[in-house]
Each structure stands twice: as C-alpha cells, then as structure tokens.
Design a protein around this motif. Structure first.
Motif, PDB file in Angstrom:
ATOM      1  N   ARG A 187       0.906  -1.150  -0.003  1.00 10.49           N
ATOM      2  CA  ARG A 187       0.123  -0.173   0.546  1.00 10.49           C
ATOM      3  C   ARG A 187       0.703   1.359  -0.355  1.00 10.49           C
ATOM      4  O   ARG A 187       2.002   0.997   0.544  1.00 10.49           O
ATOM      5  CB  ARG A 187      -1.139   0.362   0.879  1.00 10.49           C
ATOM      6  N   THR A 188       1.089   2.198  -0.400  1.00 11.03           N
ATOM      7  CA  THR A 188       1.291   3.420  -0.923  1.00 11.03           C
ATOM      8  C   THR A 188       0.304   4.466  -1.388  1.00 11.03           C
ATOM      9  O   THR A 188      -0.977   4.695  -1.464  1.00 11.03           O
ATOM     10  CB  THR A 188       2.740   3.994  -2.009  1.00 11.03           C
ATOM     11  N   GLY A 189       1.004   5.686  -1.160  1.00  9.12           N
ATOM     12  CA  GLY A 189       0.071   6.874  -0.834  1.00  9.12           C
ATOM     13  C   GLY A 189      -1.000   7.323   0.102  1.00  9.12           C
ATOM     14  O   GLY A 189      -0.795   6.738   1.623  1.00  9.12           O
ATOM     15  N   GLY A 190      -1.731   8.483  -0.111  1.00 10.44           N
ATOM     16  CA  GLY A 190      -1.886   8.952   0.707  1.00 10.44           C
ATOM     17  C   GLY A 190      -3.906   8.557   1.683  1.00 10.44           C
ATOM     18  O   GLY A 190      -3.965   7.371   1.135  1.00 10.44           O
ATOM     19  N   ASP A 197     -16.199  14.180   3.507  1.00 11.98           N
ATOM     20  CA  ASP A 197     -15.201  13.840   4.492  1.00 11.98           C
ATOM     21  C   ASP A 197     -14.414  14.990   3.747  1.00 11.98           C
ATOM     22  O   ASP A 197     -14.329  15.517   4.775  1.00 11.98           O
ATOM     23  CB  ASP A 197     -14.843  12.891   4.932  1.00 11.98           C
ATOM     24  N   LEU A 198     -14.735  15.528   3.105  1.00  8.56           N
ATOM     25  CA  LEU A 198     -13.341  15.931   2.412  1.00  8.56           C
ATOM     26  C   LEU A 198     -12.918  17.678   3.517  1.00  8.56           C
ATOM     27  O   LEU A 198     -12.720  17.524   3.134  1.00  8.56           O
ATOM     28  CB  LEU A 198     -13.156  16.242   0.953  1.00  8.56           C
ATOM     29  N   ALA A 199     -13.912  17.995   3.496  1.00  6.45           N
ATOM     30  CA  ALA A 199     -14.850  19.453   4.468  1.00  6.45           C
ATOM     31  C   ALA A 199     -14.056  19.113   5.898  1.00  6.45           C
ATOM     32  O   ALA A 199     -14.156  21.092   6.474  1.00  6.45           O
ATOM     33  CB  ALA A 199     -15.553  20.320   3.798  1.00  6.45           C
ATOM     34  N   TYR A 202      -9.990  18.042   9.922  1.00  9.54           N
ATOM     35  CA  TYR A 202      -9.138  16.836  10.486  1.00  9.54           C
ATOM     36  C   TYR A 202      -8.053  17.461   9.607  1.00  9.54           C
ATOM     37  O   TYR A 202      -8.293  17.140   8.097  1.00  9.54           O
ATOM     38  CB  TYR A 202      -9.844  15.605  11.011  1.00  9.54           C
ATOM     39  N   TRP A 203      -6.552  16.794  10.466  1.00  3.94           N
ATOM     40  CA  TRP A 203      -5.450  17.080   9.200  1.00  3.94           C
ATOM     41  C   TRP A 203      -5.584  15.639   8.636  1.00  3.94           C
ATOM     42  O   TRP A 203      -5.965  14.694  10.288  1.00  3.94           O
ATOM     43  CB  TRP A 203      -4.374  17.406  10.360  1.00  3.94           C
ATOM     44  N   SER A 204      -5.159  15.837   7.900  1.00  7.55           N
ATOM     45  CA  SER A 204      -5.327  14.401   6.916  1.00  7.55           C
ATOM     46  C   SER A 204      -4.007  14.266   6.232  1.00  7.55           C
ATOM     47  O   SER A 204      -3.638  14.977   5.324  1.00  7.55           O
ATOM     48  CB  SER A 204      -6.363  14.169   5.981  1.00  7.55           C
ATOM     49  N   GLY A 205      -3.371  13.491   5.635  1.00 17.91           N
ATOM     50  CA  GLY A 205      -1.723  12.913   5.135  1.00 17.91           C
ATOM     51  C   GLY A 205      -1.538  11.449   5.088  1.00 17.91           C
ATOM     52  O   GLY A 205      -1.914  10.698   6.266  1.00 17.91           O
TER      53      GLY A 205
ATOM     54  N   ASP B 220      -3.320  15.291  -0.437  1.00 20.30           N
ATOM     55  CA  ASP B 220      -3.173  16.083  -1.951  1.00 20.30           C
ATOM     56  C   ASP B 220      -4.381  16.929  -1.947  1.00 20.30           C
ATOM     57  O   ASP B 220      -4.400  18.586  -1.408  1.00 20.30           O
ATOM     58  CB  ASP B 220      -3.658  15.201  -3.120  1.00 20.30           C
ATOM     59  N   ASP B 221      -5.311  16.721  -1.448  1.00 19.00           N
ATOM     60  CA  ASP B 221      -7.220  17.932  -0.876  1.00 19.00           C
ATOM     61  C   ASP B 221      -6.961  17.816   0.247  1.00 19.00           C
ATOM     62  O   ASP B 221      -8.425  18.656   0.923  1.00 19.00           O
ATOM     63  CB  ASP B 221      -8.155  16.432  -1.468  1.00 19.00           C
TER      64      ASP B 221
END
Lengths: 235, 235
Positions: A187-190, A197-199, A202-205, B220-221
């Motif tokens: 598994r790679t990536g964000g 939920d994008l708005a 919460y910090w995400s990454g 990214d988002d």
C-alpha cells in the motif's frame, strides 16, 4: 495503435521467470489490487528485513516466532538450534515429510491518517510465503545457508568474520523453504477519504515511518586497533 | 539478614497482577534467560508496534498475516473486514468455538556482530500471545475497540477524526484476544564471542537499529487552513 494492444497482451501473460504463479492461498480476499507476484519486488522486500515471522502448527494450534533468515536466489534459509521444536519437526527431507510453514515479512512505511476513523491505514510492503520446510543436511548447502544468514544481516559480513567450525555446524540447524507459492502486498499513497468527509477540519495525510542505523557501538572487549570497516560505516 | 530471605521469597512468588503465568507454550526451548512474563514489559512492547503478525490454521496449514491491532488493558483487538477468512472463522463467541491464534510482535533494536559467524545475532524485543480469538459483537465494545485501533497508530487520534457511522461499523469486524498466555523475549547487549576468538582482527559490536518518523505529508486534498496538530508534530 496496434502496439498498445500488443503491450497489453504481454503484460497479461507474464514471463514465468519474472513472477510467481498465484494460487488460492496467495490471492487475497481483500484489496486484491495491492497484491503482486513480481519476483524482483518480493526479493527486495525480503532482503530489506532483519527478521521474518515464521508460522507453523504445533498440536493443532498456530505458533508464530520471529527469526533470522537469508535468501539464496529462490530459496530461503531459516536458522535455529538443532533442539528447536520447528526444526526437529522439519526432518531431513528424506525420512520426514517436512514442516508446513508460512513465512511473512512486513515493512511499515507510513501512518495513513484519514479524516474518518474508518479510513485510517498503514502504508506497508509485505511478503507471504507458503510452503513446506525441510532441514538442510548437505554440508555444502549448510555452509552456503549460514553465509547467507550472516550476509542478510550485513552484506559482506560473512567474509569478515570467522567461519563456523565443525562443532558449531553440528549445533546449528537450518531449514530450507523454496520461493514458489509467494505474494507481495503493497500500500502506498495518501488517505482515501469519502468525498463528503473532505471538508472536515481534521489534519489528513501520511506520517512517514523511517528505519535507520545509529552509531556503531564497539564491543567492550574490542581491541582498539581494529577499525570500523567501510561496509559498516556505510550502513 | 532475615530481610534478605524475605525478599527472595517475594521475588519468587510473583504478585499475580504483575506477571503472566508461564505455560508449556510460553516457556522457550532456547535462551530461557531472555524470557519474561512481566505485564508492564509486555504492554510496552505491544504498544510500540504498528503491526502484529497474526497466525492461524487454515485447512491444516499455518497462515501468518500482518495486521493492525489495539490494546485495552489485558485485551487485544485485531481489525479486519467482515469478509476476511480469519474473522469469519472466529465466529461471535457464542455460536462458534473461536479461532486459535498466535499473535506476535517484534522490534529489532540492533545488529550484533561477533568475531565468529556463529555468534552473530540481533538485539530484539518480542511478545508472543497464544489464545482463542472471538469476534466482537457488542456495539459498545466494538466502538471501544475501533478507538483503540486508531489510537494505537497515533495516540489521541480517535478524538481528532470522524467516528465510524452505522454503515462503517457494520462493514468492520474486530476480533478480541485476551492477554493470558503471554511471554516476552528480549536480547540486549554486545556480542558473546568465545574467549579464543577475542583476538581475531574482525570489528565486533552492535549497530543500533532505529525507528523514527519523517516529515508529515499532507493529503493532496487537504484544506491548507488545517494546520498540523500538536500530537502529530510531536511524533
């Protein structure tokens, strides 16, 4: 372009030398898109690991033990004392049917923090090997295996240490496991949050997880005239 | 001094609250001096790990898979989808006898380079848990378990993300494994070369293996107004 069709065909009929053939046991029930049977990828994941987790069945119940291992081409060697339970059970490949094992290696590369608790995950690379282990009895293969075990810890180290003597070889048992029924999973990536939920605030990454080496610590009884060799300074 | 005798007696009859009771399965056949049943040590080794290696038996053969887990007191929770094979086999604790498992966690702390190939080793800390896993069906316990799984990755994170909704909870299965039949194994210190090898001209000592975290990578988002929270900057 007709070339595109050709490429597609090639990618679907892998050259047998480059990949392992999937089996019922090596096709995951979940996240199949993360599975790979590429030999080069499998080798790189195995070679980067200091320990594997070796699973076997004892009295009907599973046992999972961390242990050193080495690789020579398409063969893995796992190390132990002649008295250890899994090694006794593996027999010598002639008088015993061998020991069914599952050998797994995992690297954690990142903590994947999504807005939703549900989508939290890890970035990782793992290899799972299914097969039957046999004890190595040929003296020449045993020496090759022990060199591979030492060189797996630090490449080049077997040539810069005292080789095993007859007494040590007699006290050491090694089992062999062929790389045949094998898969990698990566598994790679964000994070993969749901659009709604994008708005959320919460910090995400991803928090990368890194491995590394500290400053070498000489043995208490090391002769000060013995300098740190280049292959260790380069780690 | 009579006090000394008293102390000795106390140290041999461990308070049940502080240690796990050794069993045939948790007393190693090798290097018994490295084994420990201390609960605090076991907890610290478990809590530092991002993944465990979960072993179970399928069609008579061992399977070892890396997976996320969390701890609440003397209970471990392992996460998966409701469709995964081990979770289905674990049943709900009433209609099924549960799934015999072995859950193992390992940290590699150092590469131990001896003068002799034979005495090469690793410094490590490992925990092996034997037991029977059952599926969590109580909604309250399921929420507790999911929080523990998220907080195991980053302490405090469950309070800073969107909790699972009804649909997500229905798609998530968690199995429970009690910490009961448990041992830790720890190796520390330098190489143990034989006296006659000490004068050999090979560098000898320990290369520390270190874990760490890299710079957080925002999704990214991610809305640029969402700052990196303190509990992540502190990792």
């Amino acid at each position: 372009m007709s070339a595109a069709a050709d490429t597609s065909t090639v990618s679907e009929t892998h050259a047998p030398d480059d990949t392992y053939t999937p089996t019922d046991r090596t096709v995951p029930t979940r996240s199949r898109q993360r599975a790979s049977y590429d030999k080069e990828l499998v080798h790189s994941i195995l070679d980067e690991a200091y320990v594997c987790h070796l699973g076997f069945v004892r009295d009907g119940a599973p046992v999972v033990l961390p242990t050193l291992f080495g690789r020579v081409g398409e063969r893995l060697y796992v190390h132990g004392s002649t008295g250890s339970r899994p090694l006794r059970a593996a027999g010598d490949g002639t008088s015993a049917p061998g020991l069914p094992v599952c050998l797994t290696v995992t690297h954690v590369d990142g903590l994947v923090l999504a807005r939703s608790a549900f989508h939290h995950s890890l970035n990782y690379r793992s290899v799972v090997v299914h097969g039957t282990a046999h004890q190595v009895t040929d003296p020449e293969e045993l020496r090759t295996a022990l060199d591979a075990l030492v060189d797996h810890v630090v490449p080049g180290r077997s040539a810069d240490s005292r080789p095993g003597n007859a007494k040590e070889l007699a006290a050491t048992a090694v089992i062999r496991l062929d790389l045949d029924e094998v898969s990698a999973k990566v598994r790679t990536g964000g994070p993969n949050d749901d659009p709604e939920d994008l708005a959320l605030p919460y910090w995400s990454g991803v928090i990368p997880v890194q491995g590394g080496h500290g400053t070498p610590v000489p043995a208490d009884d090391l002769d000060p005239s013995v300098a740190l060799p280049g292959y260790l300074a380069a780690l």
